[in-house]
Design a protein around this motif. Structure first.
Motif, PDB file in Angstrom:
ATOM      1  N   ASP A   1      40.039  27.641  32.103  1.00 36.47           N
ATOM      2  CA  ASP A   1      41.469  27.731  32.357  1.00 36.47           C
ATOM      3  C   ASP A   1      42.136  28.293  31.106  1.00 36.47           C
ATOM      4  OD1 ASP A   1      44.209  27.365  32.770  1.00 36.47           O
ATOM      5  OD2 ASP A   1      43.914  25.543  33.941  1.00 36.47           O
ATOM      6  N   ALA A   2      42.563  29.555  31.169  1.00 39.00           N
ATOM      7  CA  ALA A   2      43.154  30.198  30.004  1.00 39.00           C
ATOM      8  C   ALA A   2      44.488  29.573  29.617  1.00 39.00           C
ATOM      9  CB  ALA A   2      43.339  31.696  30.272  1.00 39.00           C
ATOM     10  N   PHE A   3      45.193  28.972  30.595  1.00 41.48           N
ATOM     11  CA  PHE A   3      46.502  28.393  30.294  1.00 41.48           C
ATOM     12  C   PHE A   3      46.370  27.101  29.493  1.00 41.48           C
ATOM     13  CE2 PHE A   3      50.117  25.645  31.444  1.00 41.48           C
ATOM     14  CZ  PHE A   3      51.161  26.448  31.008  1.00 41.48           C
ATOM     15  N   THR A   4      45.471  26.228  29.914  1.00 39.51           N
ATOM     16  CA  THR A   4      45.302  24.946  29.217  1.00 39.51           C
ATOM     17  C   THR A   4      44.232  25.004  28.137  1.00 39.51           C
ATOM     18  OG1 THR A   4      43.666  24.164  30.822  1.00 39.51           O
ATOM     19  CG2 THR A   4      45.987  23.700  31.289  1.00 39.51           C
ATOM     20  N   GLY A   5      43.376  26.037  28.188  1.00 45.58           N
ATOM     21  CA  GLY A   5      42.310  26.143  27.201  1.00 45.58           C
ATOM     22  C   GLY A   5      41.103  25.286  27.514  1.00 45.58           C
ATOM     23  N   THR A   6      41.030  24.695  28.702  1.00 40.07           N
ATOM     24  CA  THR A   6      39.903  23.832  29.041  1.00 40.07           C
ATOM     25  C   THR A   6      38.698  24.660  29.483  1.00 40.07           C
ATOM     26  OG1 THR A   6      40.739  23.611  31.311  1.00 40.07           O
ATOM     27  CG2 THR A   6      41.392  21.923  29.716  1.00 40.07           C
ATOM     28  N   ARG A   7      37.508  24.094  29.221  1.00 40.69           N
ATOM     29  CA  ARG A   7      36.249  24.691  29.662  1.00 40.69           C
ATOM     30  C   ARG A   7      35.381  23.568  30.221  1.00 40.69           C
ATOM     31  NH1 ARG A   7      34.634  29.668  27.730  1.00 40.69           N
ATOM     32  NH2 ARG A   7      32.463  28.963  27.771  1.00 40.69           N
ATOM     33  N   ASN A   8      35.048  23.669  31.495  1.00 44.60           N
ATOM     34  CA  ASN A   8      34.226  22.659  32.149  1.00 44.60           C
ATOM     35  C   ASN A   8      33.017  23.314  32.814  1.00 44.60           C
ATOM     36  OD1 ASN A   8      36.829  20.381  33.391  1.00 44.60           O
ATOM     37  ND2 ASN A   8      36.148  20.814  31.348  1.00 44.60           N
ATOM     38  N   THR A   9      31.949  22.519  32.978  1.00 46.19           N
ATOM     39  CA  THR A   9      30.806  22.963  33.766  1.00 46.19           C
ATOM     40  C   THR A   9      30.486  21.897  34.801  1.00 46.19           C
ATOM     41  OG1 THR A   9      29.130  21.975  32.326  1.00 46.19           O
ATOM     42  CG2 THR A   9      29.828  24.236  31.824  1.00 46.19           C
ATOM     43  N   VAL A  10      29.941  22.350  35.924  1.00 42.10           N
ATOM     44  CA  VAL A  10      29.420  21.445  36.941  1.00 42.10           C
ATOM     45  C   VAL A  10      28.003  21.909  37.245  1.00 42.10           C
ATOM     46  CG1 VAL A  10      29.679  20.498  39.255  1.00 42.10           C
ATOM     47  CG2 VAL A  10      31.719  21.077  37.921  1.00 42.10           C
ATOM     48  N   ALA A  11      27.042  21.025  36.982  1.00 40.62           N
ATOM     49  CA  ALA A  11      25.638  21.337  37.237  1.00 40.62           C
ATOM     50  C   ALA A  11      25.140  20.532  38.425  1.00 40.62           C
ATOM     51  CB  ALA A  11      24.804  21.034  35.995  1.00 40.62           C
ATOM     52  N   TRP A  12      24.066  21.015  39.061  1.00 38.68           N
ATOM     53  CA  TRP A  12      23.487  20.316  40.205  1.00 38.68           C
ATOM     54  C   TRP A  12      22.030  20.737  40.354  1.00 38.68           C
ATOM     55  CZ3 TRP A  12      27.622  23.798  40.765  1.00 38.68           C
ATOM     56  CH2 TRP A  12      27.273  25.086  41.173  1.00 38.68           C
ATOM     57  N   SER A  13      21.280  19.908  41.063  1.00 42.73           N
ATOM     58  CA  SER A  13      19.906  20.287  41.386  1.00 42.73           C
ATOM     59  C   SER A  13      19.855  21.061  42.695  1.00 42.73           C
ATOM     60  CB  SER A  13      19.014  19.050  41.479  1.00 42.73           C
ATOM     61  OG  SER A  13      19.448  18.187  42.529  1.00 42.73           O
ATOM     62  N   THR A  14      20.712  20.672  43.647  1.00 33.73           N
ATOM     63  CA  THR A  14      20.797  21.352  44.941  1.00 33.73           C
ATOM     64  C   THR A  14      22.246  21.380  45.394  1.00 33.73           C
ATOM     65  OG1 THR A  14      18.607  20.509  45.581  1.00 33.73           O
ATOM     66  CG2 THR A  14      20.002  21.371  47.336  1.00 33.73           C
TER      67      THR A  14
ATOM     68  N   LEU B   1      24.791  29.732  56.705  1.00 28.97           N
ATOM     69  CA  LEU B   1      24.120  28.851  55.772  1.00 28.97           C
ATOM     70  C   LEU B   1      24.244  29.438  54.379  1.00 28.97           C
ATOM     71  CD1 LEU B   1      20.853  28.205  57.836  1.00 28.97           C
ATOM     72  CD2 LEU B   1      22.822  26.686  57.627  1.00 28.97           C
ATOM     73  N   ALA B   2      24.528  28.602  53.384  1.00 28.95           N
ATOM     74  CA  ALA B   2      24.727  29.100  52.028  1.00 28.95           C
ATOM     75  C   ALA B   2      24.190  28.111  51.010  1.00 28.95           C
ATOM     76  CB  ALA B   2      26.210  29.374  51.766  1.00 28.95           C
ATOM     77  N   SER B   3      23.904  28.627  49.823  1.00 27.17           N
ATOM     78  CA  SER B   3      23.466  27.786  48.712  1.00 27.17           C
ATOM     79  C   SER B   3      23.901  28.453  47.420  1.00 27.17           C
ATOM     80  CB  SER B   3      21.945  27.595  48.730  1.00 27.17           C
ATOM     81  OG  SER B   3      21.280  28.836  48.543  1.00 27.17           O
ATOM     82  N   ALA B   4      23.886  27.682  46.337  1.00 22.72           N
ATOM     83  CA  ALA B   4      24.293  28.223  45.041  1.00 22.72           C
ATOM     84  C   ALA B   4      23.442  27.600  43.949  1.00 22.72           C
ATOM     85  CB  ALA B   4      25.777  27.954  44.774  1.00 22.72           C
ATOM     86  N   LYS B   5      23.191  28.387  42.910  1.00 24.06           N
ATOM     87  CA  LYS B   5      22.508  27.900  41.726  1.00 24.06           C
ATOM     88  C   LYS B   5      23.537  27.644  40.635  1.00 24.06           C
ATOM     89  CE  LYS B   5      18.112  30.317  42.561  1.00 24.06           C
ATOM     90  NZ  LYS B   5      17.146  31.289  42.022  1.00 24.06           N
ATOM     91  N   GLY B   6      23.349  26.542  39.911  1.00 24.65           N
ATOM     92  CA  GLY B   6      24.289  26.193  38.844  1.00 24.65           C
ATOM     93  C   GLY B   6      23.745  26.542  37.483  1.00 24.65           C
ATOM     94  N   PRO B   7      24.511  26.207  36.456  1.00 20.43           N
ATOM     95  CA  PRO B   7      25.775  25.458  36.536  1.00 20.43           C
ATOM     96  C   PRO B   7      26.984  26.367  36.743  1.00 20.43           C
ATOM     97  CG  PRO B   7      25.155  25.749  34.251  1.00 20.43           C
ATOM     98  CD  PRO B   7      24.046  26.351  35.062  1.00 20.43           C
ATOM     99  N   LEU B   8      27.969  25.829  37.438  1.00 17.81           N
ATOM    100  CA  LEU B   8      29.262  26.498  37.572  1.00 17.81           C
ATOM    101  C   LEU B   8      30.042  26.306  36.278  1.00 17.81           C
ATOM    102  CD1 LEU B   8      31.740  26.125  40.531  1.00 17.81           C
ATOM    103  CD2 LEU B   8      32.462  25.451  38.247  1.00 17.81           C
ATOM    104  N   GLN B   9      30.702  27.363  35.819  1.00 16.47           N
ATOM    105  CA  GLN B   9      31.536  27.285  34.622  1.00 16.47           C
ATOM    106  C   GLN B   9      32.977  27.592  34.997  1.00 16.47           C
ATOM    107  OE1 GLN B   9      30.080  29.492  31.261  1.00 16.47           O
ATOM    108  NE2 GLN B   9      27.938  29.042  31.723  1.00 16.47           N
ATOM    109  N   LEU B  10      33.874  26.689  34.633  1.00 20.76           N
ATOM    110  CA  LEU B  10      35.295  26.846  34.939  1.00 20.76           C
ATOM    111  C   LEU B  10      36.083  26.939  33.641  1.00 20.76           C
ATOM    112  CD1 LEU B  10      37.391  25.033  37.622  1.00 20.76           C
ATOM    113  CD2 LEU B  10      38.238  25.172  35.285  1.00 20.76           C
TER     114      LEU B  10
END
Length: 326
Positions: free
Chosen positions: A107-120, A96-105
């Protein structure tokens, strides 16, 4: 009577002492194996690190808490504030596993920065003799954003689930092969970029030719072995709907001896071509979705062969081999 009580008490103390020592050894092994992931080069194998790593749960669980987890693979870096996993002693094949957000992604090649947030965000994996019996990931109140300059919401959904199930009737114990059925559900998806609202997406897949022991999934010859075993990815159904449009797809893909994809995907849609202009300009939109019939519905077949993707007979893209040719 008094002697029996003393003997019984001594046995209990001995058992507790032995289990305590065994738990500490096993907890140390768990921590050592996780720490070993930090030694990967992050190119040929992903590197996983924790700023703080604790193993607790004595006496009946092993609870792993990884604070400020980082996963590095090539130019991509994923940061997660906290990942927790737990295995119960009396159910050692159920994680069983869980994670706290937000995840930050990043990409050094494309220069993109994204986040994914969640409540659960929760996950569960159950094994049966080292074969996946069921694996699930469920997230609530998911928000995907572009954070390169400010914060722009790309998409969001109140619920998204991914499930994997073993297909017992396709298990081949003689050849040590297994098959999995996958199901993805996302409800009430909104995508402001193409004004999608209240969208529902469902995906059903079947993957065959897999080793029935998950410990062999990291084998560098996994894909060639699956090809030789006749493994295939069957797209049972992909369906997306909103108030005014529908998209359906199905088909099957395999690998040829050179590691190239071969197979077909059939696509049928209504109202989609008019909605995805910002994402897929002409002529690509027609090459992917096809042309409308008399009823206004679109249909097309994408063919994969000899290292290319074809819209009917028209080549539209080249694809590399997924593994070096023998």
């Amino acid at each position: 009577m008094k002697k029996r009580i003393i003997i019984l008490g001594s046995v209990v103390i001995a058992v507790v002492a032995l289990w305590s020592a065994a738990w500490l050894v096993l907890a140390g092994m768990v921590k050592q194996n996780i720490d070993a992931q930090a030694l990967a080069d992050g190119v040929t194998a992903p590197r996983f690190t924790c700023e703080t790593l604790d193993v607790g749960g004595f006496p009946f669980r092993f609870d792993v808490d990884c604070v400020k987890a980082r996963i590095t693979s090539g130019d991509i870096v994923i940061d997660v504030p906290d990942i927790r996993a737990s295995v119960r002693v009396y159910a050692p094949t159920h994680l069983l596993a869980s994670a706290k957000g937000p995840l930050q992604l990043t990409d050094a090649f494309t220069g993109t920065r994204n986040t994914v947030a969640w409540s659960t965000l929760e996950a569960s994996v159950r094994l049966d003799n080292w074969r996946i019996a069921r694996a699930s990931v469920s997230g609530k109140q998911l928000v995907w954003s572009d954070t390169l300059m400010g914060e722009t919401v790309i998409a969001q959904a109140p619920l998204a689930e991914v499930h994997l199930f073993d297909i017992p009737e396709q298990h081949d114990p003689q050849r040590r092969l297994a098959a999995l059925s996958g199901y993805l559900l996302a409800e009430n998806v909104t995508y402001p970029g193409i004004t999608l609202t209240d969208t529902k997406a469902e995906v059903q897949l079947e993957l065959s030719g897999l080793p029935d022991d998950v410990r062999n999934w990291g084998d560098p010859n996994l894909l060639p072995s699956m090809q030789q075993a006749g493994g295939a990815l069957k797209v049972v159904a992909i369906r997306g709907t909103d108030a005014t449009s529908t998209l359906d797809a199905q088909g099957e893909l395999k690998l040829d001896p050179q590691g190239m994809l071969e197979g077909q995907i059939n696509i049928a849609s209504s109202g989609v071509a008019e909605r995805i202009g910002p994402l897929l300009a002409e002529p690509w939109r027609t090459l992917v979705l096809g042309t409308p019939g008399a009823d206004g519905a679109y249909s097309n077949q994408l063919n994969f062969r000899a290292g290319g993707i074809y819209s009917g007979l028209v080549p539209i893209a080249a694809l590399p081999s997924l593994y070096p040719a023998p």
